[in-house]
Design an enzyme around this catalytic site. Sequence first.
Site, mmCIF file in Angstrom:
data_model
loop_
_atom_site.group_PDB
_atom_site.id
_atom_site.type_symbol
_atom_site.label_atom_id
_atom_site.label_comp_id
_atom_site.label_asym_id
_atom_site.label_seq_id
_atom_site.Cartn_x
_atom_site.Cartn_y
_atom_site.Cartn_z
ATOM 1 N N SER A 127 0.795 -1.233 0.000
ATOM 2 C CA SER A 127 0.000 0.000 0.000
ATOM 3 C C SER A 127 0.825 1.279 0.000
ATOM 4 O O SER A 127 0.599 2.194 0.793
ATOM 5 C CB SER A 127 -0.968 0.017 1.187
ATOM 6 N N ASP A 156 -6.778 -0.345 3.294
ATOM 7 C CA ASP A 156 -5.396 0.144 3.277
ATOM 8 C C ASP A 156 -5.274 1.490 3.974
ATOM 9 O O ASP A 156 -4.378 1.716 4.795
ATOM 10 C CB ASP A 156 -4.896 0.266 1.824
HETATM 11 C C1 GLA Z 1 -6.159 -4.104 -2.096
HETATM 12 C C2 GLA Z 1 -7.245 -3.084 -1.863
HETATM 13 C C3 GLA Z 1 -7.936 -3.296 -0.526
HETATM 14 C C4 GLA Z 1 -8.380 -4.746 -0.357
HETATM 15 C C5 GLA Z 1 -7.248 -5.695 -0.712
HETATM 16 C C6 GLA Z 1 -7.683 -7.130 -0.709
HETATM 17 O O1 GLA Z 1 -5.118 -3.922 -1.183
HETATM 18 O O2 GLA Z 1 -6.711 -1.788 -1.908
HETATM 19 O O3 GLA Z 1 -9.015 -2.412 -0.398
HETATM 20 O O4 GLA Z 1 -9.532 -5.010 -1.104
HETATM 21 O O5 GLA Z 1 -6.681 -5.421 -1.974
HETATM 22 O O6 GLA Z 1 -7.989 -7.542 0.582
#
Ligand code: GLA
Length: 386
Positions: free
Chosen positions: A130, A176
């Site tokens: 993230s 995230d």
């Molecule tokens: C990405 C998205 C999150 C979530 C994950 C899977 O990180 O940004 O919002 O959906 O995938 O859990």
Amino acid sequence: MTDLQRDVLTGFESRFNRRPAGLWSAPGRVNLIGEHTDYNEGFVFPFAIDRRTVIALGLRDDRLIRVASSFAEEAIELCLEELFPENLSGWSAYPLGVAWALGQFGANLGELKGFEVFIDSEVPIGAGLSSSAAIESAVAVALNDVWRLNLDHRTLARVGQLAENRAVGAPTGIMDQSASLLGRADAGVFLDCRSLESEVIPLGFDAAGLELLIIDTKVSHSHATGGYAARRASCEAGAGALGVDSLRDLDIDDLPRAAEVLGDETFRRVRHVVTENRRVLDTVRTLREQGPTAIGALLDASHTSMRDDFEISVPELDLAVETARLAGAIGARMTGGGFGGAAIALTPHALVPAVTAAVMAAFDARGFATPDIFVVHAADGAGREQ
Ligand code: GLA
């Protein structure tokens, strides 16, 4: 001051020829468990990590916005009047998208002053940690301060998500940004994505002699295209066919009926989400009652469900998970949206070198790119640094 903070200050001063109003930062995140449950209004249990994005920001006297970063040569300039999602693209859509999204949460963009911002980050890009939420959250807390908006961190998470959905174009959930904004040192953020209520829960890894290893497979992924959106659509189709608002409304007991109503593929997508929600609740309870050494089987089961039912793993992630377990990790799973990115392996401290070596050797033997393997610790969420 850390090296990164000093670099950001220097970066700001050399681009904009003045001092910033302050420095702010926000961490990347790793998800311990609860994958593809957030946009189904379910449960997640991520934590903020000790890799951060740091920004320097200062208000201007006019209505111009200028964003610069260590990862792009050019500064991007835009007037507040021009701040619409359709005008944004590339890396600057993250910071500028947040400025726009704040306007959707009460900031009066028609009257506020412009700003200059310089961004640098130690969150690896494309590893599923993230890096984008870290930028969004750092910019959100900084603008919340200098524009005196008084929004709480829970609301700022929704601001970041809106920026990601509308300005970046990735149909992602709230996990995230919540982890990046609400995280605490040595603790996980147990979040109910329906009520948005959250609880900070001590992880106790250190006391139990455990480390959380990240295995970045270097297989790159994007959630703005392809598989992520397709999975989300399957979940919505499944919920619609079963007559519920979201998959959160289903429990394990509903699965036999779901198997009768749904086609095989949609059923397996639904089964992943329903069982994953259960695994998040079980992980939190197990952690509280028995400590982190007891959660390994839940991590393993989560991976199997993502590999076989949700089908978002890739051979590199499967190999990382299997090899880490054989070399002594007590539990391992891919983490994040899937189709690449990283796996996590909860590993006894003394076995970190053995697990690392085993995964390196296995990747080499299969002819996969060399993974990046490192330990992360749970860290505090976004805030002002200076
Ligand atoms: C990405 C998205 C999150 C979530 C994950 C899977 O990180 O940004 O919002 O959906 O995938 O859990």
